[in-house]
Design an enzyme around this catalytic site. Structure first.
Site, short mmCIF file in Angstrom:
data_model
loop_
_atom_site.label_atom_id
_atom_site.label_comp_id
_atom_site.label_asym_id
_atom_site.label_seq_id
_atom_site.Cartn_x
_atom_site.Cartn_y
_atom_site.Cartn_z
N ASP A 176 0.86 -1.20 0.00
CA ASP A 176 0.00 0.00 0.00
C ASP A 176 0.89 1.24 0.00
OD1 ASP A 176 0.69 -1.04 2.57
OD2 ASP A 176 -0.68 0.37 3.52
N HIS A 196 11.63 4.35 10.81
CA HIS A 196 10.18 4.57 10.72
C HIS A 196 9.87 6.07 10.66
CE1 HIS A 196 5.93 4.35 11.60
NE2 HIS A 196 5.97 3.03 11.65
N PRO A 197 9.01 6.47 9.72
CA PRO A 197 8.78 7.90 9.52
C PRO A 197 8.13 8.63 10.70
CG PRO A 197 7.22 6.59 8.24
CD PRO A 197 8.24 5.64 8.78
N GLU A 266 6.61 -6.12 13.21
CA GLU A 266 7.46 -4.93 13.34
C GLU A 266 8.15 -4.90 14.71
OE1 GLU A 266 6.53 -1.07 11.35
OE2 GLU A 266 6.07 -0.50 13.41
C1 UD2 Z 1 2.30 -1.23 9.94
C2 UD2 Z 1 3.61 -1.39 9.25
C3 UD2 Z 1 3.55 -2.68 8.44
C4 UD2 Z 1 3.31 -3.85 9.37
C5 UD2 Z 1 2.04 -3.60 10.20
C6 UD2 Z 1 1.95 -4.66 11.30
C7 UD2 Z 1 4.69 0.76 8.96
C8 UD2 Z 1 4.69 2.08 8.33
N1 UD2 Z 1 3.84 -0.19 8.50
O1 UD2 Z 1 1.45 -0.95 8.82
O2 UD2 Z 1 4.73 -2.92 7.73
O3 UD2 Z 1 4.42 -4.02 10.21
O4 UD2 Z 1 2.03 -2.31 10.79
O5 UD2 Z 1 1.34 -4.19 12.43
O6 UD2 Z 1 5.47 0.53 9.83
N2 UD2 Z 1 -1.71 -6.94 3.78
C9 UD2 Z 1 -2.48 -7.51 2.76
N3 UD2 Z 1 -3.83 -7.63 2.97
C10 UD2 Z 1 -4.45 -7.21 4.10
C11 UD2 Z 1 -3.66 -6.63 5.12
C12 UD2 Z 1 -2.29 -6.50 4.93
O7 UD2 Z 1 -1.98 -7.89 1.72
O8 UD2 Z 1 -5.69 -7.35 4.19
C13 UD2 Z 1 -0.25 -6.83 3.59
C14 UD2 Z 1 0.12 -5.72 2.62
O9 UD2 Z 1 1.27 -6.09 1.93
C15 UD2 Z 1 0.40 -4.55 3.54
C16 UD2 Z 1 1.07 -5.26 4.73
O10 UD2 Z 1 0.40 -6.52 4.82
O11 UD2 Z 1 1.22 -3.60 2.89
C17 UD2 Z 1 1.01 -4.54 6.07
O12 UD2 Z 1 -0.33 -4.25 6.44
P1 UD2 Z 1 -0.83 -2.76 6.63
O13 UD2 Z 1 -0.12 -1.91 5.62
O14 UD2 Z 1 -2.30 -2.71 6.66
O15 UD2 Z 1 -0.27 -2.41 8.06
P2 UD2 Z 1 -0.07 -0.93 8.68
O16 UD2 Z 1 -0.45 0.12 7.71
O17 UD2 Z 1 -0.65 -0.83 10.04
#
Ligand code: UD2
Length: 317
Positions: A176, A196-197, A266
């Site tokens: 994403d 991390h930003p 993470e």
């Molecule tokens: C944070 C982290 C992410 C991960 C997550 C775990 C940052 C900026 N981002 O992002 O790397 O460590 O926390 O808590 O540190 N995905 C799918 N389908 C789904 C859900 C997730 O394909 O339904 C995959 C996809 O590649 C996504 C990744 O898992 O980019 C991480 O999920 P996220 O981006 O929703 O997690 P986020 O934004 O909380």
């Protein structure tokens, strides 16, 4: 007597004059050659090296043309993994198209895209020596399991396939996201973490490390160097294999003890990097929070998360 004194003064004057002009000449020459050699590189507003002497890559700390020409001779392949399960398949088009524009341009890149719906992955035109392999994985009901499950899949990919296919480096990236600027060979090293930003300019006590001693990801208060994102990390196959294997093992132990680390893989990645220091760090230019947010010391945004409605795209809350 007068004549002798005058001669002495004359000689002394000559000596002082020549020494001064010599010093001025040497000073100017060293400034000129110094600038010529370094191209005026370096930043004073940010740290560009860690306490263990690993470089921290920021805009203005490297010469892209020079570093490209050095690495070009090595005929490298950079494996790059992304996961797009459930509704996250919608992010893969922008990711791949923007990567083709900015990511290791001119180098061989092999993308490995893991998805539960291969049919939903759009056909993106790739450049020369750029390859995409789509791999089917089972769907999952919890986004936390998708995110954490990446470690085991990456471990198997490196162990079973990449070693044979001779990739030299691997980067594991969130899907994403989008590229907006150069991400190139300046990022390559044995073990690479991205700051991390949200946490690059805050004191350590703010870091959201796992604080419960019951978890394998536990980091006590007062310890830690940086807070790294799990949205981007990489390095040599050997080092990333060890990282993914260790995180997978630690998460399995947590699961057996019915505990899930606060920020999932993470948290485990941060624990890993605390005791296995990255050999190179990438500044938050290499993973920004959202392109529209103001950037401070971040002079160029190379790669950034896109805004998403978490409640809408995730399978659970
Ligand atoms: C944070 C982290 C992410 C991960 C997550 C775990 C940052 C900026 N981002 O992002 O790397 O460590 O926390 O808590 O540190 N995905 C799918 N389908 C789904 C859900 C997730 O394909 O339904 C995959 C996809 O590649 C996504 C990744 O898992 O980019 C991480 O999920 P996220 O981006 O929703 O997690 P986020 O934004 O909380």
């Amino acid at each position: 007597m007068r004549l002798r004194q005058s001669v002495h003064f004359f000689l002394l004057g000559m000596f002082v004059g020549l020494s001064l002009s010599g010093l001025i000449y040497l000073g100017l020459a060293s400034i000129w050659f110094g600038n010529h050699l370094t191209g005026n590189l370096g930043r004073t507003d940010v740290a560009s090296v860690t306490q263990w002497l690993a470089p921290i890559v920021w805009e203005g700390t490297f010469d892209g043309t020079l570093i490209d020409s050095i690495y070009k001779q090595q005929n490298l392949t950079i494996a790059t993994t992304i996961f797009a399960l459930g509704k996250y398949t919608r992010f893969s088009k922008d990711f791949l198209e923007s990567a083709e524009e900015h990511y290791f341009v001119g180098f061989r890149v092999h993308y490995y895209l893991f998805t539960d719906q291969p049919e939903a992955i759009p056909n993106v035109k790739l450049g020369q020596e750029r390859y995409l392999t789509v791999k089917k994985v089972p769907s999952m009901n919890r986004w936390q399991d998708i995110s954490m499950g990446r470690m085991e899949i990456l471990e198997k990919l490196i162990q079973n396939e990449l070693a044979k296919e001779e990739a030299d480096y691997i980067f594991c990236l969130d899907v994403d996201t989008k590229f907006y600027g150069r991400w190139g060979v300046e990022s390559l090293d044995r073990l690479v973490g991205v700051i991390h930003p949200w946490f690059f300019d805050v004191p350590r006590f703010i870091f959201t490390y796992e604080r419960r001693p019951e978890s394998q990801a536990y980091i006590p208060a007062g310890v830690g160097d940086y807070y790294y994102t799990a949205a981007a990390f990489g390095g040599s196959l050997k080092d990333v294999l060890h990282l993914t294997k260790t995180c997978r093992e630690q998460m399995n132990i947590d699961a057996e003890n019915s505990i899930e680390a606060i920020w999932h893989e993470e948290s485990h990645l941060n624990k890993y990097f605390l005791y296995n220091k990255p050999s190179k760090l990438l500044s938050p230019e290499y993973l920004w929070r959202d392109i529209s947010m103001s950037a401070g010391q971040v002079k160029i945004i190379r790669f950034s998360h896109v805004t998403k409605n978490k409640a809408e795209v995730r399978p659970n809350l």
